[in-house]
Design a protein around this motif. Structure first.
Motif, PDB file in Angstrom:
ATOM      1  N   ALA A 276      -7.092  23.745 -15.495  1.00 34.35           N
ATOM      2  CA  ALA A 276      -5.867  23.346 -16.195  1.00 34.35           C
ATOM      3  C   ALA A 276      -4.826  22.883 -15.184  1.00 34.35           C
ATOM      4  CB  ALA A 276      -5.313  24.513 -17.000  1.00 34.35           C
ATOM      5  N   GLY A 277      -4.092  21.837 -15.558  1.00 34.18           N
ATOM      6  CA  GLY A 277      -3.006  21.342 -14.727  1.00 34.18           C
ATOM      7  C   GLY A 277      -3.413  20.461 -13.574  1.00 34.18           C
ATOM      8  N   THR A 278      -4.711  20.152 -13.441  1.00 34.82           N
ATOM      9  CA  THR A 278      -5.160  19.344 -12.299  1.00 34.82           C
ATOM     10  C   THR A 278      -5.256  17.858 -12.610  1.00 34.82           C
ATOM     11  OG1 THR A 278      -7.493  19.715 -12.817  1.00 34.82           O
ATOM     12  CG2 THR A 278      -6.445  21.272 -11.293  1.00 34.82           C
ATOM     13  N   SER A 279      -5.223  17.479 -13.873  1.00 32.56           N
ATOM     14  CA  SER A 279      -5.372  16.065 -14.212  1.00 32.56           C
ATOM     15  C   SER A 279      -4.027  15.355 -14.260  1.00 32.56           C
ATOM     16  CB  SER A 279      -6.051  15.898 -15.571  1.00 32.56           C
ATOM     17  OG  SER A 279      -6.043  14.520 -15.936  1.00 32.56           O
ATOM     18  N   PRO A 280      -3.892  14.260 -13.508  1.00 31.10           N
ATOM     19  CA  PRO A 280      -2.659  13.480 -13.606  1.00 31.10           C
ATOM     20  C   PRO A 280      -2.473  12.876 -15.005  1.00 31.10           C
ATOM     21  CG  PRO A 280      -4.231  12.430 -12.103  1.00 31.10           C
ATOM     22  CD  PRO A 280      -4.819  13.738 -12.522  1.00 31.10           C
ATOM     23  N   LEU A 281      -3.551  12.736 -15.774  1.00 29.59           N
ATOM     24  CA  LEU A 281      -3.443  12.158 -17.118  1.00 29.59           C
ATOM     25  C   LEU A 281      -2.701  13.079 -18.088  1.00 29.59           C
ATOM     26  CD1 LEU A 281      -6.923  10.469 -17.684  1.00 29.59           C
ATOM     27  CD2 LEU A 281      -4.765   9.443 -16.937  1.00 29.59           C
ATOM     28  N   ASP A 282      -2.574  14.361 -17.747  1.00 34.22           N
ATOM     29  CA  ASP A 282      -1.863  15.290 -18.622  1.00 34.22           C
ATOM     30  C   ASP A 282      -0.419  14.841 -18.838  1.00 34.22           C
ATOM     31  OD1 ASP A 282      -1.453  17.606 -20.203  1.00 34.22           O
ATOM     32  OD2 ASP A 282      -0.653  18.676 -18.461  1.00 34.22           O
ATOM     33  N   LYS A 283       0.188  14.200 -17.844  1.00 36.87           N
ATOM     34  CA  LYS A 283       1.597  13.804 -17.921  1.00 36.87           C
ATOM     35  C   LYS A 283       1.794  12.309 -18.137  1.00 36.87           C
ATOM     36  CE  LYS A 283       2.825  18.030 -17.158  1.00 36.87           C
ATOM     37  NZ  LYS A 283       2.928  18.866 -18.321  1.00 36.87           N
ATOM     38  N   VAL A 284       0.751  11.590 -18.497  1.00 37.52           N
ATOM     39  CA  VAL A 284       0.860  10.152 -18.762  1.00 37.52           C
ATOM     40  C   VAL A 284       1.190   9.946 -20.233  1.00 37.52           C
ATOM     41  CG1 VAL A 284      -0.423   7.967 -18.874  1.00 37.52           C
ATOM     42  CG2 VAL A 284      -0.725   9.493 -16.916  1.00 37.52           C
ATOM     43  N   TYR A 285       2.300   9.244 -20.497  1.00 37.69           N
ATOM     44  CA  TYR A 285       2.703   8.984 -21.887  1.00 37.69           C
ATOM     45  C   TYR A 285       3.004   7.511 -22.135  1.00 37.69           C
ATOM     46  CZ  TYR A 285       2.703  13.962 -22.426  1.00 37.69           C
ATOM     47  OH  TYR A 285       2.300  15.271 -22.469  1.00 37.69           O
ATOM     48  N   GLU A 286       2.606   6.640 -21.224  1.00 39.42           N
ATOM     49  CA  GLU A 286       2.808   5.211 -21.406  1.00 39.42           C
ATOM     50  C   GLU A 286       1.864   4.688 -22.488  1.00 39.42           C
ATOM     51  OE1 GLU A 286       2.165   6.325 -18.006  1.00 39.42           O
ATOM     52  OE2 GLU A 286       4.314   6.685 -17.960  1.00 39.42           O
ATOM     53  N   PRO A 287       2.204   3.549 -23.088  1.00 42.54           N
ATOM     54  CA  PRO A 287       1.308   2.940 -24.085  1.00 42.54           C
ATOM     55  C   PRO A 287      -0.011   2.516 -23.448  1.00 42.54           C
ATOM     56  CG  PRO A 287       3.505   1.959 -24.195  1.00 42.54           C
ATOM     57  CD  PRO A 287       3.467   2.817 -22.963  1.00 42.54           C
ATOM     58  N   GLY A 288      -1.096   2.746 -24.156  1.00 46.46           N
ATOM     59  CA  GLY A 288      -2.406   2.352 -23.661  1.00 46.46           C
ATOM     60  C   GLY A 288      -3.515   3.052 -24.418  1.00 46.46           C
ATOM     61  N   ILE A 289      -4.697   2.964 -23.853  1.00 49.07           N
ATOM     62  CA  ILE A 289      -5.909   3.523 -24.448  1.00 49.07           C
ATOM     63  C   ILE A 289      -6.577   4.444 -23.436  1.00 49.07           C
ATOM     64  CG2 ILE A 289      -8.256   2.948 -25.281  1.00 49.07           C
ATOM     65  CD1 ILE A 289      -6.188   2.049 -27.257  1.00 49.07           C
TER      66      ILE A 289
END
Length: 137
Positions: free
Chosen positions: A37-50
């Motif tokens: 838990a907490g190791t993925s940078p994608l956890d904090k990505v909220y930009e538009p995309g897929i």
């Protein structure tokens, strides 16, 4: 535990998967592992995309369905229609619903019934199983 290739459109041998995935991706996608838990940078990505499957590139989740679950893993309240498959996971002395890519069978994470409206679902995904593709502006 391993994922069988028989029922999926994208089929590769274990060696072929090892050649295209990082060791961590292989452990999670093909051996049902879990990243810390907490190791993925994608956890904090909220930009538009897929968010696509990092194993085969299948689009799995739209950014508009992502929310901050506070768990330390990227979480979504709904997948793209037809993108995922589920199975019952009875490991670790509990019963959970495991989420797989419907195209390659890669293990993505689990879904829980404690998410936000409108679905009430929390698709708790391993970031290493996902690839974020920003929307074109």
């Amino acid at each position: 535990m391993t994922t069988s290739n028989e029922q999926f459109a994208v089929n590769k041998t274990e060696q072929e998967w090892r050649e295209i995935l990082t060791p961590e991706q292989f452990h999670v996608l093909r051996k049902h592992g879990t990243e810390r838990a907490g190791t993925s940078p994608l956890d904090k990505v909220y930009e538009p995309g897929i968010y696509k499957c990092s194993g085969c590139g299948t689009p799995l989740f739209k950014s508009e369905t992502k929310f901050n679950s506070g768990t330390g893993w990227p979480s979504f309240y709904a997948p793209i229609d037809g993108a995922i498959a589920t199975t019952v996971d009875r490991s670790l002395f509990m019963t959970r619903v495991e989420v797989h890519c419907a195209t390659c069978g890669g293990h993505l994470g689990h879904v829980f019934p404690d998410g936000p409206a409108p679905t009430g679902q929390r698709y708790c995904m391993n970031g290493v199983s996902l690839e974020f593709v920003p929307a074109e502006s």
